[in-house]
Scaffold this active site. Sequence first.
Site, PDB file in Angstrom:
ATOM      1  CD  GLU A  26     -15.195  24.523  21.468  1.00  0.00           C
ATOM      2  OE1 GLU A  26     -16.078  23.099  21.567  1.00  0.00           O
ATOM      3  OE2 GLU A  26     -15.577  25.413  21.654  1.00  0.00           O
ATOM      4  CG  ASP A  28     -17.467  29.239  22.377  1.00  0.00           C
ATOM      5  OD1 ASP A  28     -17.693  26.949  22.816  1.00  0.00           O
ATOM      6  OD2 ASP A  28     -18.485  28.845  21.428  1.00  0.00           O
ATOM      7  CG  HIS A  74     -19.928  22.344  28.443  1.00  0.00           C
ATOM      8  ND1 HIS A  74     -18.462  22.955  28.123  1.00  0.00           N
ATOM      9  CD2 HIS A  74     -20.343  23.345  27.371  1.00  0.00           C
ATOM     10  CE1 HIS A  74     -18.055  23.333  27.186  1.00  0.00           C
ATOM     11  NE2 HIS A  74     -19.408  23.949  26.861  1.00  0.00           N
ATOM     12  CG  ASP A  75     -19.861  20.736  24.409  1.00  0.00           C
ATOM     13  OD1 ASP A  75     -20.968  21.908  24.867  1.00  0.00           O
ATOM     14  OD2 ASP A  75     -19.086  22.128  23.792  1.00  0.00           O
ATOM     15  CG  ASP A  88     -16.070  29.514  28.104  1.00  0.00           C
ATOM     16  OD1 ASP A  88     -15.994  29.527  26.860  1.00  0.00           O
ATOM     17  OD2 ASP A  88     -16.512  28.430  28.654  1.00  0.00           O
TER      18      ASP A  88
END
Length: 571
Positions: free
Chosen positions: A267, A207, A339-340, A99
Amino acid sequence: MTEAQWFREAVVYQIYPRSFQDSNGDGIGDVPGIIARLDYLKTLGVDVVWLSPIYTSPQDDNGYDIADYEDIDPTFGTLADVDELIAQAHERGIRIVMDLVVNHTSDEHPWFVESRSSKDNPKRDWYWWRPAREGHETGAPGAEPTNWESFFSGPAWELDEATGEYYLHLFSRKQPDLNWENPEVREAVYAMMRWWLDRGIDGFRMDVINMISKVTALRDGQPIPGNPHLGDGTPHFLNGPRIHEYLHEMHAAVFEGRAEKLLTVGEMPGVTVEDAVLYTDPERREVDMVFQFEHVGLDHGDHKWDRRTLDLRDLKRSLGRWQDALADVGWNSLYWNNHDQPRAVSRFGSDAPEHRVASAKLLGTVLHLHRGTPYVYQGEELGMTNVPFAAHDDFLDIESVNYYRMAVASGSDAEEVLSALRLGSRDNARSPMQWDASDNAGFTTGSPWSRVNPNHTEINAEAALADEDSVFHHYRRVIELRHTEPAVAHGDFHMLAADHPRLYAFTRAHEGTELLVLANFSGDELPLDDVDGLDLDLDGWKGATLLLGNLGDPAAPTAPLRPWEARVLRR
Ligand code: TEU
Ligand code: CA
């Protein structure tokens, strides 16, 4: 370059390290724990593992607030552990993607510590500092430089007493935004990225990377109803004016010469199909693919806590548009979960006991048969469900905690807020991975940082591995299909029966092979004759081969679909 792009035939598995496997009994997952489970991932057959952040961090946003990009948080292990992970993964033919969180750092990062120390510090301009709004007293409500609301509730500006100025934080106040206008910032980030690639990693998941370029004039956004001082800043920083320039520059500075071996995925909340074509056109040298958010916003009303029922037709329209738009140029990523997001089976399928297994398999089938690179989020391959959260203090995530506090303080009914959190909280995705039926699901010998879902006694990896009919083995087969059937990775996509409220149907065509995917998104039987717009010569499919099904052999390839049945036919 197109078919040579290896990631078109790859499946990525996302690990949220905190919740995956604890190795030392402190209740928090770690890198040695991941190493211990590599054989499990090998059995599943995934090609790439993406790790959510494990860098040094105060963990205000579970590691998305980074204080040192070039070290590992002791909670998760050491750099030596990561070297070992890379080596052991590579031995099994699995690539490791890290990430990359560079829209913001932690407020405890030395860059920010310096930046906040004085107005003339050389790193002052590495972040977004502004005085109070003109004519307003510093610190007074509404004196923030703009009215932007933070993604984690409240203003996106925090007053720093030391210098009497505000800094911008689109997320938590412990996540100050880096100023990408400053070339020194960009060069520091690129150097750090090269350092990781030299260490042996195989790419980055970036991210909120489409937020790094802001409209520098920093103007107010549209006021948000009910919030006197808050507005929507997103038009000023989503896909901002210099974003393509920055990504292209990053490519040249970091990926040039090694891009073919890597995987990069940006993302990008709020990205449109038109933007995505530009971001992922290989000729433009920006990123390989983006995570778009359209399909995970379809059950939102005015905002993410205002949940409404998903209409399958909207889902098909949306995913179908993305398939069409990136058919010739660029590439899609495919995901239900991360994970969100709440758990896919609870959200798009049915977690009722009689339908959970079938609908989890159906979701895997439908997603993985689209054109694009599929992502599996840990536990999705077991059909893990949302967590039965009871009270407000069961929620741990900063987004949920802040929202609850804010909403209740401004007069919302606490029970209603809780129901919204139960459906939408990121905590649903973050409960420990369910390895076995023992007390803490085999996740830890200590006390788990987040509560284990009580259904782990039934839903767990040990049980799934032992059962040929499990969700796990279905995912294993669907992943294998991408590796063995070229039409899955490379075929053209064509949506059928777009207006049907329960049937998800499409074809994939590649060099004389044709695949037909049929999926019944409901608990009722669905006959296939007489479906408007199915435009299928059903007779022509009667002799087709069943490549994959989720309920055992159907009476015939074109027999009525049973509840939550999904079929992949080939001819
Ligand atoms: O998330 C970005 C994002 O916009 C949302 O999905 C976010 O999680 C939130 O739900 C908005 O309502 C990324 C990370 O994936 C997330 O975990 C981080 O909290 C965030 O960026 C900040 O780094
Ligand atoms: Ca641990």
